[in-house]
Design a protein around this motif. Structure first.
Motif, short mmCIF file in Angstrom:
data_model
loop_
_atom_site.label_atom_id
_atom_site.label_comp_id
_atom_site.label_asym_id
_atom_site.label_seq_id
_atom_site.Cartn_x
_atom_site.Cartn_y
_atom_site.Cartn_z
N GLU A 262 -0.77 4.37 -5.39
CA GLU A 262 -1.31 4.27 -4.04
C GLU A 262 -2.78 4.73 -3.97
N PHE B 186 -5.11 3.63 -5.54
CA PHE B 186 -5.99 2.49 -5.80
C PHE B 186 -5.88 1.40 -4.73
N GLU B 187 -5.12 1.66 -3.69
CA GLU B 187 -4.84 0.62 -2.70
C GLU B 187 -6.08 0.15 -1.94
N TYR C 21 -6.32 -2.35 -7.83
CA TYR C 21 -4.90 -2.03 -7.62
C TYR C 21 -4.01 -2.98 -8.41
N LYS D 195 -1.58 -1.79 -11.30
CA LYS D 195 -0.14 -2.06 -11.15
C LYS D 195 0.41 -2.71 -12.42
#
Length: 379
Positions: free
Chosen positions: A39, A41-42, A48, A52
């Protein structure tokens, strides 16, 4: 540096923006006691997605650890190493006080302002791993492992990252399409692989990645250089500091910024210790460089790229004998010595770099000062 490169924007610059985000928005905001998570890097959608993908590979690695406990040998994937390194540095930052974070921010920004570093702007605190290590030994090792690995082809070739930042070979093709003089700007005497070659030259980390943190993927610190400049002479030489003096002291100095738009003109003068220029040894050649206004930059350039040795070798080569032959042919055609030399000067004025014209003119002018050519008689 005989001429500057034109900076060419490219998708690869996005890699540096990812690292900027990781440094300022993830590491520097790491609160003590808060766990590392995706989160973080959201707020950067593309990064992100990369993280992921790397997280899943890291999770797979965790599964492999169980196999390792049973004695099976495993290798941590590059994506997993990248993800794990970011995580480990996050926890190291989380234990720092705010003044320490502010200091690291200042160091990061300074080391990425390559133009001011080259100009020896003393307001810029140029920081080396050795400087960080004196206060933050463990963190220095973590940062070195992370930043030196950023330029790894294994990392840049990972699909999740490559889809976002592009490929360095494409950057090179676009770069050389603009920077098409065909010679290495650091020495001026070696051909560069260009758009008509299937291979490319290596990118030199101008501020060496083994000495300086934070800028190993900054394309203003990455410059294509010929094999001799990069791999035979510069290696890991640090242009920002002079060699140690007899007392063992080294000093900050100015050095040429590879992407300057200001421009400069290097003056080269060549003289000889005897008139037999057809049979020279390196010790017979005296070189001087100017103008004095850029003496620090000239000194750094000569130190790092072995310029004096290489230019003297050129003056003792068959190329120099060919330069002499060109003058002799013109004299055979009834050119006065000065007119013959002016012909070469005009040729060089069109492109001083092609065929080492900048060195040819200096060599022949040195011969002329020796009085090697008399009126209407070949030398």
């Amino acid at each position: 540096m005989l001429f500057a490169y034109t900076y060419v924007p490219h998708q690869m610059e996005k890699m540096q923006t990812f690292i900027d985000y990781i440094f300022f928005e993830v590491w520097c905001k790491a609160p003590e006691g808060e766990p590392f998570s995706l989160e973080l890097f959201e707020n950067n959608a593309e990064l992100y997605e990369v993280m992921k993908d790397f997280y899943h590979k890291d999770s797979q690695f965790e599964e492999k650890k169980e196999k390792a406990k049973k004695g099976e040998k495993i290798t941590q994937p590059t994506a997993s190493k990248f993800y794990t390194s970011i995580c480990n540095i996050y926890y190291s930052f989380s234990g720092l006080e705010q003044p320490e974070i502010d200091k690291l921010k200042q160091w990061y920004q300074a080391n990425n302002d390559i133009e001011k570093v080259c100009a020896k702007d003393l307001a810029i605190p140029l920081i080396r791993y050795a400087d960080i290590r004196t206060t933050y030994s463990a963190l220095s090792k973590q940062l070195a492992s992370f930043f030196m690995g950023l330029y790894s082809q294994q990392l840049l070739d990972l699909k999740a990252l490559r889809d976002k930042v592009g490929q360095i070979d494409d950057h090179y093709r676009q770069f050389m399409a603009i920077n098409n003089r065909g010679k290495c700007p650091f020495c001026g005497i070696t051909d560069m692989l260009g758009i008509y070659h299937s291979k490319r030259e290596a990118y030199d980390h101008y501020l060496p990645k083994g000495i300086y943190p934070f800028n190993s993927i900054n394309f203003r610190n990455l410059v294509p250089a010929c094999h001799y400049c990069n791999s035979s002479y510069k290696l890991a030489e640090d242009p920002a500091y002079s060699p140690k003096d007899p007392a063992g002291v080294t000093h900050r100095r100015k050095f040429f910024y590879p992407y300057t738009t200001a421009g400069h003109s290097i003056e080269i003068s060549i003289d000889f210790s005897h008139p037999n220029v057809d049979n020279l040894a390196a010790s017979d050649v005296q070189l001087s460089f100017g103008p004095s206004a850029i003496s620090e930059e000239l000194e750094a350039w000569q130190d790092v790229y072995g310029i004096e040795e290489r230019y003297k070798a050129k003056c003792c080569s068959n190329d120099a004998k060919d330069w002499l032959e060109q003058i002799r042919i013109l004299q055979d055609c009834d050119f006065e010595p000065e007119a013959a030399l002016n012909t070469v000067r005009r040729q060089a004025a069109k492109d001083s770099i092609a065929n080492s014209n900048f060195l040819k003119v200096a060599f022949l002018e040195g011969c002329h000062r020796l009085g090697l050519w008399s009126s209407h008689s070949p030398a």
